[in-house]
Structures are given as C-alpha cells and as structure tokens.
Scaffold this motif. Structure first.
Motif, PDB file in Angstrom:
ATOM      1  N   UNK A  94       0.775  -1.232   0.000  1.00 30.35           N
ATOM      2  CA  UNK A  94       0.000   0.000   0.000  1.00 30.35           C
ATOM      3  C   UNK A  94       0.805   1.278   0.000  1.00 30.35           C
ATOM      4  N   UNK A  95       2.109   1.227   0.119  1.00 31.53           N
ATOM      5  CA  UNK A  95       2.948   2.431   0.146  1.00 31.53           C
ATOM      6  C   UNK A  95       3.722   2.542  -1.163  1.00 31.53           C
ATOM      7  N   UNK A  96       3.763   3.759  -1.714  1.00 34.22           N
ATOM      8  CA  UNK A  96       4.514   3.978  -2.946  1.00 34.22           C
ATOM      9  C   UNK A  96       6.002   3.717  -2.677  1.00 34.22           C
ATOM     10  N   UNK A  97       6.620   2.834  -3.490  1.00 35.07           N
ATOM     11  CA  UNK A  97       8.009   2.438  -3.246  1.00 35.07           C
ATOM     12  C   UNK A  97       8.943   3.640  -3.308  1.00 35.07           C
ATOM     13  N   UNK A  98       8.665   4.596  -4.221  1.00 33.91           N
ATOM     14  CA  UNK A  98       9.551   5.753  -4.383  1.00 33.91           C
ATOM     15  C   UNK A  98       9.524   6.673  -3.174  1.00 33.91           C
ATOM     16  N   UNK A  99       8.455   6.598  -2.371  1.00 35.80           N
ATOM     17  CA  UNK A  99       8.333   7.492  -1.215  1.00 35.80           C
ATOM     18  C   UNK A  99       8.916   6.889   0.055  1.00 35.80           C
ATOM     19  N   UNK A 100       9.331   5.629   0.010  1.00 35.70           N
ATOM     20  CA  UNK A 100       9.890   4.973   1.197  1.00 35.70           C
ATOM     21  C   UNK A 100      11.379   5.259   1.257  1.00 35.70           C
ATOM     22  N   UNK A 101      11.838   5.830   2.347  1.00 35.52           N
ATOM     23  CA  UNK A 101      13.261   6.139   2.506  1.00 35.52           C
ATOM     24  C   UNK A 101      14.059   4.844   2.591  1.00 35.52           C
ATOM     25  N   UNK A 102      15.262   4.828   2.038  1.00 39.34           N
ATOM     26  CA  UNK A 102      16.077   3.609   2.081  1.00 39.34           C
ATOM     27  C   UNK A 102      16.298   3.089   3.495  1.00 39.34           C
ATOM     28  N   UNK A 103      16.441   3.987   4.466  1.00 33.90           N
ATOM     29  CA  UNK A 103      16.660   3.549   5.846  1.00 33.90           C
ATOM     30  C   UNK A 103      15.383   3.037   6.510  1.00 33.90           C
ATOM     31  N   UNK A 104      14.257   3.235   5.819  1.00 37.50           N
ATOM     32  CA  UNK A 104      12.971   2.786   6.348  1.00 37.50           C
ATOM     33  C   UNK A 104      12.450   1.595   5.545  1.00 37.50           C
ATOM     34  N   UNK A 105      13.366   0.821   4.996  1.00 31.12           N
ATOM     35  CA  UNK A 105      12.981  -0.331   4.167  1.00 31.12           C
ATOM     36  C   UNK A 105      12.151  -1.312   4.979  1.00 31.12           C
ATOM     37  N   UNK A 106      11.096  -1.862   4.364  1.00 33.64           N
ATOM     38  CA  UNK A 106      10.219  -2.782   5.105  1.00 33.64           C
ATOM     39  C   UNK A 106      10.935  -4.075   5.486  1.00 33.64           C
ATOM     40  N   UNK A 107      10.582  -4.566   6.702  1.00 29.41           N
ATOM     41  CA  UNK A 107      11.182  -5.821   7.173  1.00 29.41           C
ATOM     42  C   UNK A 107      10.503  -7.031   6.547  1.00 29.41           C
ATOM     43  N   UNK A 108       9.238  -6.849   6.181  1.00 36.86           N
ATOM     44  CA  UNK A 108       8.493  -7.911   5.500  1.00 36.86           C
ATOM     45  C   UNK A 108       7.668  -7.291   4.376  1.00 36.86           C
ATOM     46  N   UNK A 109       7.455  -8.099   3.326  1.00 34.34           N
ATOM     47  CA  UNK A 109       6.645  -7.637   2.193  1.00 34.34           C
ATOM     48  C   UNK A 109       5.608  -8.704   1.905  1.00 34.34           C
ATOM     49  N   UNK A 110       4.350  -8.306   1.961  1.00 32.97           N
ATOM     50  CA  UNK A 110       3.288  -9.258   1.674  1.00 32.97           C
ATOM     51  C   UNK A 110       2.754  -9.142   0.264  1.00 32.97           C
ATOM     52  N   UNK A 111       2.647  -7.897  -0.240  1.00 34.19           N
ATOM     53  CA  UNK A 111       2.047  -7.687  -1.562  1.00 34.19           C
ATOM     54  C   UNK A 111       2.691  -6.497  -2.246  1.00 34.19           C
ATOM     55  N   UNK A 112       2.978  -6.677  -3.520  1.00 36.44           N
ATOM     56  CA  UNK A 112       3.460  -5.585  -4.358  1.00 36.44           C
ATOM     57  C   UNK A 112       2.479  -5.419  -5.506  1.00 36.44           C
ATOM     58  N   UNK A 113       2.038  -4.191  -5.702  1.00 37.11           N
ATOM     59  CA  UNK A 113       1.140  -3.883  -6.819  1.00 37.11           C
ATOM     60  C   UNK A 113       1.847  -2.905  -7.748  1.00 37.11           C
TER      61      UNK A 113
END
Length: 598
Positions: A94-113
């Motif tokens: 649900x979060x735009x990948x370009x808006x996620x800071x590199x240091x805030x990378x997700x620990x888990x990924x369930x779905x990519x759209x």
C-alpha cells in the motif's frame, strides 16, 4: 511543450497475478492499462520484479531495492516504444516504493502492486541530424511521421558518428541535442548536431600488459597501419590478429583521449596473456571402428613471438573388428604474421602407422603451409608437402613417394561451431602431386559443405545437412598410396554401415582397395527436448567410384538412425545408434563422441 513524468494511482485494463512463497511475498500484481498485448508483454519481459520472483528471490531488502530500480527500467522500455507520457506506480503493501526512505525499508513484504499507464504512442514531428559524412545510412525509422522510439534516436546518433569515423574523423561526436516532447500533440522533435573534428592518422602503437611476448612481434602481428588514415575497421582487424594468436586472454585497443599534433591519434594495446601451456584429450567409440583416443599438448608462445608449438597424438581402432590399432604422432609450429600480418606460416611433421583389414601402412609427412585470413570467416591456404608411404599388402610390399602442392579455402559462417543452429560451412581444397618412382602423378580435390537452419522457440529444432565430395584424378588405384583412396562406412561417412564396409576388389590380385571418388550426403533433424537433452534423427548416404569422381564402377550404401545429445560447456556428448538401409550390412552400429556429427 515538455512534461516531467510523474507517479500517480491508475486503474489497469490488463492484469497478471503471480504467487510467490508466502514467507515474504504473498502476491505480485502487474497491471498494464489498455488492451495492447504487445506493450504489456514488453513491459513484463523488462520487469525486474517479475524476474526476481521467477528466480525465487523473497528477501524483503532485495525486493525493496528491486522495486525502486523498477521505475527506471520500465520508463526506459516505454521510451523504447515511443511512449513519453507513461505513468508508473509501484506500491509495497500500500505504500509507494519511491516514497519509502532507504533507511525505512520494510522488514516484511506481503504484496506488491505495480501499475503502468503506457500513454499514447508519440511520433516524430522533427528528425534532424547533421552534418553527415557521405554515404551515411541513417535508420529508416528516424523520419517525420514515424514512431519516435528512443532507440531510433540513439541509432541515428551512432550511425552519424560512425559515418565520420569511417572516413578518418576519429573524434566525431554528438555535441548538441534537443529532444522536445509535445504531450498535447503526442509528438517528439529530435534535433542532433554532429561535430566531426579533424581527419586523423594512426599514431604509434603502445603496448601494456605483455610479460613474455616481445614488443616488436606484438606490433608486427597487430599490423596497425601507422601513418595512414584512421579506420575503425583497421583498428578491429589489428585487435583480431592479436586475439587469433591464442597468446592473449584479453585484447583491447584504446584510442588516446588527445590528438598528437598535427593530426595523429595514438593507440594503446591493453593485453593480458594466457597461460603458456595447454593440453586436451578426447575419446570416441564406435561398435565396428572401436575406440579412438586423441590428445594434444600446446605451447602458446614458444620463442616469445607468438609461435604455437603443438604435439598431437592419436590411437585409433582400439578393439576394432577386423583390423589392428592405428597410431599417429604429429608436430607443428605456427608463426603468425609471417610474410604479412594476415598470414600464418605452419611447419609440420607427422608419422603414422595404420593397421587396416586390407593393408598395413607406415607413413611420414613433412610440409610447410601458409594460411591467409581475409576475415574472421574466410581463409585461404597454400603450401608444399612431401609424403612417404610403405604399404604391406597380403601379397606384396609397395613404397610410394609424392611431392604435393595443397591449396584451398575455408568459409565458416556457423553461429556456434560446436553446435550450430544457423549458418553454413564450406571447405574446398585441391592438391596436384608428383609421384616418384612407380607412384603415379595426379590431382586430388575435396569439398565439405554443411548448412544449418533452426526454427521454433529459441531454435528448438534444427535441420542440418552435409555434402562431401572427394576425388583422385589422373592416377590409377594401384599407383597411389591407399590413404589417397576412399572407402565408405563408419562415423565420418555412413553411420549404420561397418567401418570402411564399402570398397573395391582387384579382380586380378583379389586385394581389397578404396575408390578414386567418394560422394557422401547426410541430413539430421535435431530437436532439443530440454535445455540439456536433445534427440536427433539422421540419414547418411555414400557412394564410391573406381575412376575419378563418378566414372568406372560405382557402389553405394546408406544408413539411418537416432541419437541422443547431452549439452555441455564444450559441446554436446553424442550417442548415435544406426542401422543399414541399403547396400548391404546387417548389424546396427553404435557411435559415442563429443560434438555433433558435423
């Protein structure tokens, strides 16, 4: 009017859903708006995320980095299709990948759209480039009204620069470019300016990286025409001559950044040398011919001038039916850049012992040969050789001595030499020879022509054909060495027939002998079942003649069979099982070796 591409939420008209392992990625939705399947397929083929999922990559950090790189990847694909107003959205849970800071990378990924709106196709409203050198051929698609694919702009720029370089302007470059997209009219105006720079000549060749190879020989072999007009073709030819020696594992010719006054351009050869020595062994097995073991030892740089010294040995017909073992030992010394940079001189000596069903022969051969390279694909050869043969027949012993002048050409356009799927191979040669004593004088000729055509998905099916023709002219059967004559049958001629099964019998001496002519034809249908395993069906035909290529008495036979191929890094391992079709023969034959039959 120009526009900067942005990121926004879109709905899609085409969708692909692929499930990945649930521990990290439960779902990847790839959505392409519109109903153009070709565009959708191109984007999917370019997708880094789909490739990562196909490889089973479920690491969240890797997927996050891949998602951020996906924007540029897909944008480049859109530009390559002439679509300059496309919009790309990639959401990670649900979060735009370009808006996620590199240091805030997700620990888990369930779905990519992932959603892409390709936008409309743009066409050239202007396609200008110049000035151009004479005879410069621009890509046909770089023209007003054509689809404005970004690759066409790049190709036009490359063609314009290459046009100037081909006439000596080595420093030609694109110095100005104006690319303007009009998003209301869906057009692209492209204008590029080329600066040719001065016409240059080749400067001196500098060399780095050589350890054992002498500098003067490197310069001689490269054959770079110092002082003559710069030419990219001459530059590549020089690099190819150095590679052809086999001395170097890496050859790069680098142009100087600066021009040496008044008009010369220095070239530096950056080299890395191979190991000095190499050896190789091979084994082939056939049910009637027995086993053959061959090998060689090679020194790549014997005297420091690129000389290749090679020792070759072979033991054949081990366990053959009706004949003894054959032995041979040969020595050869190649010297590149002999006479000219494109000519290689070869001095060779070979001794051999053949224990055949019809005769036992000891022979020696000494020769000097020159090979001239017209290109990577086309070579010519000519030389002189002296042959001695001592032959024991059941009723007598003969000696033959000949002086020959062999020459020929080789044209090899196969895409892969060990396992071709496209192209052709032609080797044609002749040898007038003078016989001493009781040996006849005459002329030998040989042709080996092969063609390959692959079709289907990644050339899954290949049709391969081969034609052989060999003849001795002007000499009689009993007045030349037996290895100047031709039998048929076995792995190199007609599979399914016993080794040298087809020959003639002298009505007076009752001795068996080969013919003065041979015609052979083979066809194979090769099918890859998996990436490693293939199946081959084949048919071979052979004919021998007692007078020239077609004259006198003729005999023929044929064989057919099936084979299995197992792909390796050095060529396929071959297993063929064949049976006689016509011309006699009773038992099936088995052949095992490395590489395709032809």
């Amino acid at each position: 009017m120009s526009r900067i591409l942005g990121v926004c939420v879109l709905f899609s008209g085409a969708q692909l859903v692929v499930d990945a392992p649930a521990r990290a990625l439960d779902q990847l939705d790839f959505n392409v708006k519109g109903d153009d399947d070709k565009v959708a397929d191109t984007l999917r083929d370019a997708s880094l995320l789909l490739a990562a999922q196909a490889e089973g990559n479920t690491n969240p950090q890797d997927l996050f980095a891949t998602a951020r790189a996906e924007y540029g990847r897909l944008l480049g694909s859109l530009y390559a299709m002439g679509r300059y107003s496309g919009v790309i959205q990639i959401k990670i849970d649900g979060r735009e990948a370009a808006s996620i800071a590199p240091l805030d990378a997700p620990k888990q990924i369930g779905k990519i759209t992932l959603s892409v709106d390709p936008g409309p196709e743009f066409r050239f409203s202007k396609a200008a480039i110049g000035p151009l050198a004479a005879d410069t051929a621009l890509p046909k698609g770089f023209a007003v009204g054509k689809v404005a694919k970004s690759d066409l702009v790049s190709a036009a720029a490359s063609a314009a620069v290459d046009g100037w370089r081909n006439v000596g302007h080595a420093k030609a470059d694109v110095t100005e470019q104006d690319l303007t997209a009009d998003h209301r009219a869906n057009t692209l105006a492209a204008s590029l300016r080329i600066t040719a720079g001065p016409r240059l000549r080749f400067g001196a060749l500098a060399v780095v990286g050589n350890e054992r190879m002498r500098l003067n020989r490197i310069i001689k072999i490269a054959g770079l025409p110092t002082g003559e007009q710069f030419s990219p073709e001459e530059l590549e030819d020089a690099a190819e001559r150095l590679r052809r020696t086999g001395v170097f594992s890496s050859v790069t010719l680098i142009e100087d950044d600066r021009i040496t006054a008044p008009d010369t351009l220095g070239i530096t050869a950056k080299l890395a040398e191979e190991k000095l020595r190499r050896y190789s062994f091979g084994v082939e097995v056939a049910s009637s011919e027995g086993a053959k073991i061959s090998g060689y030892w090679l020194h790549r740089n014997l005297f420091g001038g690129g000389e290749r010294f090679k020792v070759e040995g072979e033991v054949a017909q081990i366990g053959a039916q009706g004949s003894g073992k054959d032995y041979s030992l040969g020595f050869s010394l190649d010297r590149p850049a002999t006479l000219t940079p494109d000519a290689t001189g070869t001095l060779y000596f070979k001794i051999a012992h053949q224990d055949e069903a019809d005769y036992v022969q000891d022979s020696a051969q000494l020769g000097l040969n020159f090979t001239y390279y017209f290109s990577r694909d086309l070579t010519a050869r000519a030389g002189i050789e002296y042959n001695m043969h001592r032959v024991k027949y059941p009723t007598r012993t003969d000696e033959f001595r000949t002086l020959g002048l062999p020459f020929g050409v080789n044209w090899d356009k196969r895409n892969v030499k060990a396992d071709a799927t496209h192209g052709y191979y032609i080797d044609a040669g002749a040898r007038p020879f003078y016989g001493f004593g009781g040996t006849d004088s005459g002329f030998t000729a040989a042709l080996d022509a092969r063609a390959y055509y692959g079709f289907g998905d990644t050339d899954r099916v290949t049709i391969a054909g081969r034609l052989q023709a060999k003849a001795v002219l002007g000499a009689s059967i009993g007045k030349v060495p037996p290895d100047y004559l031709f039998y048929s049958g076995g792995g190199g001629t007609v599979r399914g027939q016993a080794y040298q099964a087809l020959g003639f019998v002298n009505p007076i001496t009752r001795e068996r002998t080969g013919g003065t002519g041979f015609i052979g034809a083979s066809i194979e249908v090769r099918t890859r079942v998996t990436e490693s395993i293939g199946i081959v069906g084949f048919y071979d035909y052979g004919q021998i003649a007692s007078d020239g290529l077609f004259g006198g008495t003729t005999k023929s036979h044929a064989g057919a069979g099936l084979g299995i191929r197992y792909a390796t890094g050095f060529g396929p391992i071959r297993l063929d099982i064949a049976a006689p079709v016509s011309g006699g023969g009773k038992k099936p034959q088995i052949y095992i070796g490395i590489g395709q039959a032809f």
